[in-house]
Design a protein around this motif. Structure first.
Motif, PDB file in Angstrom:
ATOM      1  N   PRO A   1      -1.730   2.781  -0.632  1.00  0.00           N
ATOM      2  CA  PRO A   1      -2.670   2.242   0.353  1.00  0.00           C
ATOM      3  C   PRO A   1      -2.948   0.744   0.208  1.00  0.00           C
ATOM      4  O   PRO A   1      -3.553   0.140   1.084  1.00  0.00           O
ATOM      5  CB  PRO A   1      -3.950   3.054   0.109  1.00  0.00           C
ATOM      6  CG  PRO A   1      -3.523   4.264  -0.635  1.00  0.00           C
ATOM      7  CD  PRO A   1      -2.303   3.856  -1.429  1.00  0.00           C
ATOM      8  N   ASN A   2      -2.502   0.141  -0.886  1.00  0.00           N
ATOM      9  CA  ASN A   2      -2.722  -1.293  -1.099  1.00  0.00           C
ATOM     10  C   ASN A   2      -1.483  -2.139  -0.819  1.00  0.00           C
ATOM     11  O   ASN A   2      -1.408  -3.290  -1.228  1.00  0.00           O
ATOM     12  CB  ASN A   2      -3.194  -1.530  -2.535  1.00  0.00           C
ATOM     13  CG  ASN A   2      -4.547  -0.911  -2.773  1.00  0.00           C
ATOM     14  OD1 ASN A   2      -5.458  -1.051  -1.960  1.00  0.00           O
ATOM     15  ND2 ASN A   2      -4.694  -0.196  -3.873  1.00  0.00           N
ATOM     16  N   TYR A   3      -0.535  -1.582  -0.107  1.00  0.00           N
ATOM     17  CA  TYR A   3       0.750  -2.246   0.194  1.00  0.00           C
ATOM     18  C   TYR A   3       0.595  -2.990   1.523  1.00  0.00           C
ATOM     19  O   TYR A   3       0.891  -2.465   2.588  1.00  0.00           O
ATOM     20  CB  TYR A   3       1.829  -1.174   0.272  1.00  0.00           C
ATOM     21  CG  TYR A   3       3.256  -1.647   0.212  1.00  0.00           C
ATOM     22  CD1 TYR A   3       3.616  -2.982   0.344  1.00  0.00           C
ATOM     23  CD2 TYR A   3       4.280  -0.721   0.036  1.00  0.00           C
ATOM     24  CE1 TYR A   3       4.930  -3.379   0.295  1.00  0.00           C
ATOM     25  CE2 TYR A   3       5.605  -1.108  -0.003  1.00  0.00           C
ATOM     26  CZ  TYR A   3       5.925  -2.442   0.115  1.00  0.00           C
ATOM     27  OH  TYR A   3       7.231  -2.830   0.078  1.00  0.00           O
ATOM     28  N   SER A   4       0.127  -4.230   1.451  1.00  0.00           N
ATOM     29  CA  SER A   4      -0.209  -4.979   2.673  1.00  0.00           C
ATOM     30  C   SER A   4       1.005  -5.208   3.577  1.00  0.00           C
ATOM     31  O   SER A   4       0.882  -5.140   4.809  1.00  0.00           O
ATOM     32  CB  SER A   4      -0.894  -6.306   2.327  1.00  0.00           C
ATOM     33  OG  SER A   4      -0.129  -7.071   1.433  1.00  0.00           O
ATOM     34  N   ALA A   5       2.178  -5.422   3.010  1.00  0.00           N
ATOM     35  CA  ALA A   5       3.371  -5.625   3.845  1.00  0.00           C
ATOM     36  C   ALA A   5       3.693  -4.372   4.646  1.00  0.00           C
ATOM     37  O   ALA A   5       4.128  -4.454   5.800  1.00  0.00           O
ATOM     38  CB  ALA A   5       4.565  -6.023   2.981  1.00  0.00           C
ATOM     39  N   ALA A   6       3.465  -3.201   4.049  1.00  0.00           N
ATOM     40  CA  ALA A   6       3.709  -1.948   4.762  1.00  0.00           C
ATOM     41  C   ALA A   6       2.713  -1.782   5.902  1.00  0.00           C
ATOM     42  O   ALA A   6       3.083  -1.342   6.995  1.00  0.00           O
ATOM     43  CB  ALA A   6       3.632  -0.766   3.802  1.00  0.00           C
ATOM     44  N   TRP A   7       1.460  -2.144   5.679  1.00  0.00           N
ATOM     45  CA  TRP A   7       0.466  -2.073   6.756  1.00  0.00           C
ATOM     46  C   TRP A   7       0.848  -2.991   7.908  1.00  0.00           C
ATOM     47  O   TRP A   7       0.727  -2.622   9.074  1.00  0.00           O
ATOM     48  CB  TRP A   7      -0.928  -2.438   6.235  1.00  0.00           C
ATOM     49  CG  TRP A   7      -1.573  -1.355   5.447  1.00  0.00           C
ATOM     50  CD1 TRP A   7      -1.785  -1.327   4.086  1.00  0.00           C
ATOM     51  CD2 TRP A   7      -2.097  -0.117   5.947  1.00  0.00           C
ATOM     52  NE1 TRP A   7      -2.395  -0.153   3.722  1.00  0.00           N
ATOM     53  CE2 TRP A   7      -2.617   0.603   4.851  1.00  0.00           C
ATOM     54  CE3 TRP A   7      -2.177   0.451   7.215  1.00  0.00           C
ATOM     55  CZ2 TRP A   7      -3.201   1.856   4.984  1.00  0.00           C
ATOM     56  CZ3 TRP A   7      -2.774   1.695   7.343  1.00  0.00           C
ATOM     57  CH2 TRP A   7      -3.271   2.389   6.252  1.00  0.00           C
ATOM     58  N   LYS A   8       1.312  -4.180   7.573  1.00  0.00           N
ATOM     59  CA  LYS A   8       1.700  -5.149   8.607  1.00  0.00           C
ATOM     60  C   LYS A   8       2.837  -4.599   9.460  1.00  0.00           C
ATOM     61  O   LYS A   8       2.771  -4.616  10.693  1.00  0.00           O
ATOM     62  CB  LYS A   8       2.102  -6.481   7.950  1.00  0.00           C
ATOM     63  CG  LYS A   8       2.525  -7.547   8.943  1.00  0.00           C
ATOM     64  CD  LYS A   8       2.832  -8.862   8.254  1.00  0.00           C
ATOM     65  CE  LYS A   8       4.096  -8.769   7.456  1.00  0.00           C
ATOM     66  NZ  LYS A   8       4.530 -10.050   6.894  1.00  0.00           N
ATOM     67  N   LEU A   9       3.869  -4.096   8.815  1.00  0.00           N
ATOM     68  CA  LEU A   9       5.026  -3.580   9.551  1.00  0.00           C
ATOM     69  C   LEU A   9       4.659  -2.301  10.312  1.00  0.00           C
ATOM     70  O   LEU A   9       5.144  -2.077  11.428  1.00  0.00           O
ATOM     71  CB  LEU A   9       6.192  -3.339   8.599  1.00  0.00           C
ATOM     72  CG  LEU A   9       7.573  -3.244   9.247  1.00  0.00           C
ATOM     73  CD1 LEU A   9       7.909  -4.511  10.031  1.00  0.00           C
ATOM     74  CD2 LEU A   9       8.634  -2.995   8.187  1.00  0.00           C
ATOM     75  N   TYR A  10       3.796  -1.487   9.732  1.00  0.00           N
ATOM     76  CA  TYR A  10       3.326  -0.267  10.392  1.00  0.00           C
ATOM     77  C   TYR A  10       2.589  -0.622  11.688  1.00  0.00           C
ATOM     78  O   TYR A  10       2.862  -0.049  12.746  1.00  0.00           O
ATOM     79  CB  TYR A  10       2.422   0.492   9.420  1.00  0.00           C
ATOM     80  CG  TYR A  10       1.912   1.827   9.887  1.00  0.00           C
ATOM     81  CD1 TYR A  10       2.674   2.695  10.651  1.00  0.00           C
ATOM     82  CD2 TYR A  10       0.642   2.249   9.503  1.00  0.00           C
ATOM     83  CE1 TYR A  10       2.188   3.940  11.042  1.00  0.00           C
ATOM     84  CE2 TYR A  10       0.156   3.491   9.884  1.00  0.00           C
ATOM     85  CZ  TYR A  10       0.925   4.325  10.654  1.00  0.00           C
ATOM     86  OH  TYR A  10       0.434   5.554  11.038  1.00  0.00           O
ATOM     87  N   GLY A  11       1.706  -1.611  11.616  1.00  0.00           N
ATOM     88  CA  GLY A  11       0.990  -2.058  12.815  1.00  0.00           C
ATOM     89  C   GLY A  11       1.937  -2.615  13.867  1.00  0.00           C
ATOM     90  O   GLY A  11       1.779  -2.346  15.068  1.00  0.00           O
ATOM     91  N   LYS A  12       2.923  -3.350  13.425  1.00  0.00           N
ATOM     92  CA  LYS A  12       3.919  -3.905  14.351  1.00  0.00           C
ATOM     93  C   LYS A  12       4.705  -2.785  15.037  1.00  0.00           C
ATOM     94  O   LYS A  12       4.923  -2.822  16.256  1.00  0.00           O
ATOM     95  CB  LYS A  12       4.863  -4.832  13.585  1.00  0.00           C
ATOM     96  CG  LYS A  12       5.914  -5.502  14.431  1.00  0.00           C
ATOM     97  CD  LYS A  12       6.798  -6.408  13.597  1.00  0.00           C
ATOM     98  CE  LYS A  12       7.888  -7.040  14.429  1.00  0.00           C
ATOM     99  NZ  LYS A  12       8.784  -7.878  13.632  1.00  0.00           N
TER     100      LYS A  12
END
Length: 109
Positions: A49-60
């Motif tokens: 849950p602390n993987y900011s790059a994954a959150w960014k790509l997920y949102g994209k």
């Protein structure tokens, strides 16, 4: 054998991780296979849950799939994670994605 095939083979052998899921999501997104990308990126954020790059790509990816409400939620969470880590560049990029997703959401509602 392509990158996706290699990663899927590794995953099938039990070598699963947030990084692998992020990598799969990224490759599927490059191939415009958005549903598969979303599946793997959701798993990446679930595993770490602390993987900011994954959150960014997920949102994209969610935005590309016109799943704007989910994109707004994912990007807001990603911004929280990135801010907590001091990842200013990721925060900046996600705020741009968030603005686009929110505008699309407002226009569709």
């Amino acid at each position: 054998m392509g990158i996706i095939d290699n990663l899927e083979a590794m995953r099938a052998k039990g070598q699963d991780s947030a990084l692998m899921r992020y990598s799969l999501g990224n490759e599927y997104l490059k191939q415009e296979q958005t549903d598969q990308a979303i599946e793997h990126l959701a798993e990446a954020t679930g595993q770490d849950p602390n993987y900011s790059a994954a959150w960014k790509l997920y949102g994209k990816a969610l935005t590309q799939a016109s799943r704007y409400a989910e994109a707004v939620e994912a990007l807001n969470r990603g911004i929280e994670v990135a801010e907590a880590k001091g990842d200013a560049q990721a925060v900046k990029e996600m705020r741009v994605f968030l603005k686009r997703a929110q505008s699309a959401l407002d226009a569709s509602g």
